[in-house]
Write a protein that holds these residues in place. Structure first.
Motif, PDB file in Angstrom:
ATOM      1  N   SER B 181       0.831  -1.204   0.000  1.00 29.33           N
ATOM      2  CA  SER B 181       0.000   0.000   0.000  1.00 29.33           C
ATOM      3  C   SER B 181       0.867   1.257   0.000  1.00 29.33           C
ATOM      4  O   SER B 181       1.972   1.264   0.549  1.00 29.33           O
ATOM      5  CB  SER B 181      -0.900  -0.021   1.233  1.00 29.33           C
ATOM      6  N   ARG B 183       0.554   3.754   1.677  1.00 27.47           N
ATOM      7  CA  ARG B 183       0.722   4.249   3.054  1.00 27.47           C
ATOM      8  C   ARG B 183       2.103   3.865   3.602  1.00 27.47           C
ATOM      9  O   ARG B 183       2.619   4.509   4.497  1.00 27.47           O
ATOM     10  CB  ARG B 183      -0.313   3.623   3.999  1.00 27.47           C
ATOM     11  N   TYR B 184       2.666   2.746   3.087  1.00 26.92           N
ATOM     12  CA  TYR B 184       3.935   2.258   3.626  1.00 26.92           C
ATOM     13  C   TYR B 184       5.090   2.506   2.677  1.00 26.92           C
ATOM     14  O   TYR B 184       6.161   1.924   2.820  1.00 26.92           O
ATOM     15  CB  TYR B 184       3.817   0.766   3.959  1.00 26.92           C
ATOM     16  N   LEU B 185       4.867   3.390   1.678  1.00 27.92           N
ATOM     17  CA  LEU B 185       5.957   3.719   0.753  1.00 27.92           C
ATOM     18  C   LEU B 185       6.455   5.130   1.070  1.00 27.92           C
ATOM     19  O   LEU B 185       5.649   6.057   1.201  1.00 27.92           O
ATOM     20  CB  LEU B 185       5.452   3.658  -0.694  1.00 27.92           C
ATOM     21  N   ASP B 186       7.760   5.258   1.178  1.00 28.63           N
ATOM     22  CA  ASP B 186       8.369   6.548   1.489  1.00 28.63           C
ATOM     23  C   ASP B 186       8.507   7.344   0.201  1.00 28.63           C
ATOM     24  O   ASP B 186       9.422   7.096  -0.586  1.00 28.63           O
ATOM     25  CB  ASP B 186       9.733   6.304   2.142  1.00 28.63           C
TER      26      ASP B 186
END
Lengths: 336, 366
Positions: B181, B183-186
């Motif tokens: 997702s 949301r968890y990618l920088d």
């Protein structure tokens, strides 16, 4: 003075015998259930014998199997006896067997109580065996090329997945053990060399866990490596993260499974003893169809409780003395 | 000319009734087994309902449940009838019901056969349903924050672990979708932005798979990331590595699992069908032989039993006529085009009172 007398006429005796017959056959079914529970328990112990170091004791399941078979046999015989009780001719044949049968029933009840006690006590031994066995399993996780231990990895992975647990006490047990075999470590790599040299025993330790520790219920893909390093992963704080990997230790998880099995077996047997057996033994002693037509008295014990006990003790003493040479009694026969 | 005529003595009839009684009770048990198999299949399909697209496959377990219940009821009634048939007086009670009962059992046996065939035909619909369902499930794997889809990740992970499979056709299906997702990618990192820009749809694709694809039997710790990159891992070659991840696709595995269940159920239903057929034949013989006994009058005499009184074609013709006449009974009768004013001569005999004597003709006319 008889203990708990009840007056019986013919119909009441017939009803009593019928009720007893039903109770006996119910007990046979319970005996079969105890037998199958013993087999189930034995299979469950065998399945996980690897994480218990193959030294687990099979005393309880073996005893359960034996008790189940005995219960079936004894209660089937009791049922047949009840069936014959109503016929005075058959009863006179069985009369001699009645008293030893009741003694046997009493002894069997005591055995059942012993099994219940064992069920509760053996849980300690299983706990200790598990603790030792899991520690060894984690240590031999990487030895997939050593004969005798090559399936340890598979077993431990399956246990962790099935019981939803990680490590012995918790996931940090994996940090103290080298769980990657040297076969898959590139010894020419500087990072690897540093890590191996960084501890006394020359083990390749890291803050990672195997994939079987991963929790499928986590909303994010599983983080297995660099668990204690917050900066390596985006939006991750290892102190507050609870859903990533299983938090429970496998010793607790597997032990609670086995203790629930043993507790339920113990409760089932004690219910059986309390309910059916007592009922059947009390009703049994009350049956006395010597005179088929007229009324008769039934009692729990022929004399008072105290007197019956002293009688039984005296009988046991005479049984013991029977093996010794009886002087003064055999001489008249020898002398013709 | 009767079809398959058999002569029955009294003892033979009694034996037939007894055997049929036992067969009927066995058929009640098989009906109960069918019912429970239908429920089992329904439960199994619903358990994996999230990875199946359209739910058009529910008709098979529903049919099995219905057939099982009807089998129990019909054979229970049949058992009661056969039990009473040994005594000719009791048979009179059932005389009128027996023919409709036999006809119902005939149609029901046909339904059982249809049920068995449906079990085997469900295969194709199931494959299509699984294909679509799995593709959807994998696409929504990352949407653990969308209500209605938040447990899809867990379902897919548990499925891959339990059935020891990975992806739809194989593990490469995971390379074509974004399963991490956003949301968890920088998004501040350069590599992440490069990867997102590298494909048309702006998806974060990588050659990695979820942890549930890992093979338990692998001797080395699982390699999930950079699977196609041999240099990223020591002593690793992805073309020859077979034990690292599950090689089978989940569609194939699930299909095999359900086909296995359906084949066993189909076999059981076929055996039940053969049973029902034998019960039907026996009941028909019993019915015809008992009716012939009643016609002859002597309950202890021999009688004949048959499957059909006349040949197959004649029986079909008679039945069609019966059905046509049933339809015609609602219309106003006959050859006068339905006009009630036309005088139709009476062809029936007149009724002259209780002794049926026509009245004396009055000779003296006043």
């Amino acid at each position: 003075m008889p203990f708990l007398t009840v007056k019986f006429n013919l119909q009441k005796r017939v009803k009593l015998a019928q009720g007893l017959w039903l109770i006996y056959w119910l007990s046979v079914i319970l005996g079969i259930m105890i037998f199958s529970l013993g087999i189930f328990f034995k299979i469950e112990l065998r399945k996980r014998s690897e994480v218990m170091d193959n030294i687990e004791s099979h005393l309880v399941p073996n005893l359960l199997i034996l008790v189940g078979m005995l219960a079936c046999g004894l209660n089937a015989f009791g049922g047949k006896m009840c069936h014959d009780c109503l016929d005075p001719m058959k009863f006179s044949k069985m009369k001699s067997m009645l008293k030893p049968f009741m003694l046997l029933s009493c002894g069997f009840n005591i055995l059942l109580l012993l099994v219940v006690l064992l069920c509760f006590l053996m849980q300690f031994s299983i706990y200790l065996t598990l603790a030792e066995g899991l520690k060894n399993s984690i240590r031999f996780y990487k030895d997939t090329d050593t004969p005798g231990r090559c399936f340890m990895k598979r077993t431990l992975d399956m246990t962790q997945i099935e019981f939803r647990c990680c490590g012995n006490n918790n996931f940090r047990d994996w940090f103290e053990v080298q769980w990657i075999s040297n076969r898959y470590l590139d010894m020419n790599n500087d990072v690897v060399k540093d890590r191996v040299l960084s501890n006394v025993e020359g083990k390749y330790l890291m803050d990672s866990v195997p994939f079987s520790c991963c929790n499928p219920g986590s909303p994010r893909p599983c983080i297995q490596h660099h668990l204690t390093n917050n900066s390596v992963h985006y939006d991750y704080d290892h102190r507050t993260e609870e859903l990533n990997i299983w938090n429970r230790g496998c010793r607790e998880a597997v032990f609670s499974y086995y203790s629930s099995i043993m507790t339920s077996i113990g409760v089932l047997i004690s219910a059986d003893v309390a309910g059916l057996k007592y009922l059947s033994t009390t009703l049994e002693t009350m049956a006395d169809p010597e005179n088929p037509e007229c009324e008769s008295e039934g009692w729990l014990l022929e004399k008072g409780v105290k007197e019956t006990f002293t009688d039984m003790l005296a009988k046991l003493k005479t049984l013991g003395r029977g093996n010794q040479v009886q002087e003064g009694e055999n001489t008249p026969e020898v002398a013709t | 000319m009767a079809v398959l005529k058999v002569k029955f003595s009294k003892t033979k009839r009694d034996k037939l009734a007894q055997v049929l009684w036992i067969l009927n009770w066995i058929s009640v048990v098989t009906g109960a087994i069918l019912f429970s198999l239908g429920i089992f299949l329904k439960v199994e399909i619903n358990k994996r309902g999230e990875v199946m697209a359209e739910r058009d496959v529910q008709y098979v377990p529903n049919m099995l449940i219905a057939v099982g219940l009807i089998a129990c009821a019909i054979n229970f009634l049949g058992g009661k009838i056969c039990y009473d048939c040994v005594d000719t007086t009791k048979f009179l009670r059932w005389k009128l019901i027996m023919l409709p009962y036999t006809v119902c059992t005939f149609f029901f046996t046909f339904c059982v056969l249809v049920g068995a065939l449906m079990c085997y035909s469900m295969h194709w619909e199931l494959e299509e349903s699984l294909n679509l369902g799995l593709t959807q499930a994998m696409r929504f794997y990352k949407d653990t924050d969308t209500p209605g889809r938040c447990f899809l990740k867990r379902t897919v992970d548990m499925l891959q672990i339990e059935f020891q499979c990975c992806g739809n056709n194989g593990y490469r299906d995971w390379f074509q979708i974004q399963w991490v997702s956003n949301r968890y990618l920088d998004m501040s990192k350069k590599e992440v932005i490069d990867r997102l820009r590298s494909n048309v749809e702006g998806k974060y694709l990588m050659d990695g798979v979820p942890f549930s694809c890992c093979n338990l039997n692998s001797p080395r710790p699982c390699i999930q990331q950079q699977i196609t990159n041999n240099s990223a891992h020591y002593n690793y070659e992805h073309q020859s590595e077979e034990l690292n991840l599950w090689m089978k696709g989940c569609r194939q595995t699930l299909l095999e699992y359900y086909t296995h269940i359906l084949q066993s159920i189909g076999l059981t239903v076929l055996i039940t069908w053969l049973f029902e057929l034998s019960v039907l034949t026996g009941v028909r013989y019993l019915q015809t032989s008992l009716e012939n006994v009643l016609r002859q009058g002597d309950p202890n005499s021999d009688s004949e039993g048959w499957l059909l009184e006349n040949g197959l074609m004649e029986t079909a013709r008679t039945n069609l006529n019966v059905i046509k006449n049933l339809g015609k009974s609602n219309q106003i009768g006959g050859g006068d085009n339905g006009d009630p004013n036309i005088d139709v001569p009476s062809t029936s005999k007149a009724h002259y009172g209780p002794d049926n004597v026509p009245p004396k003709q009055k000779t003296e006319a006043s």
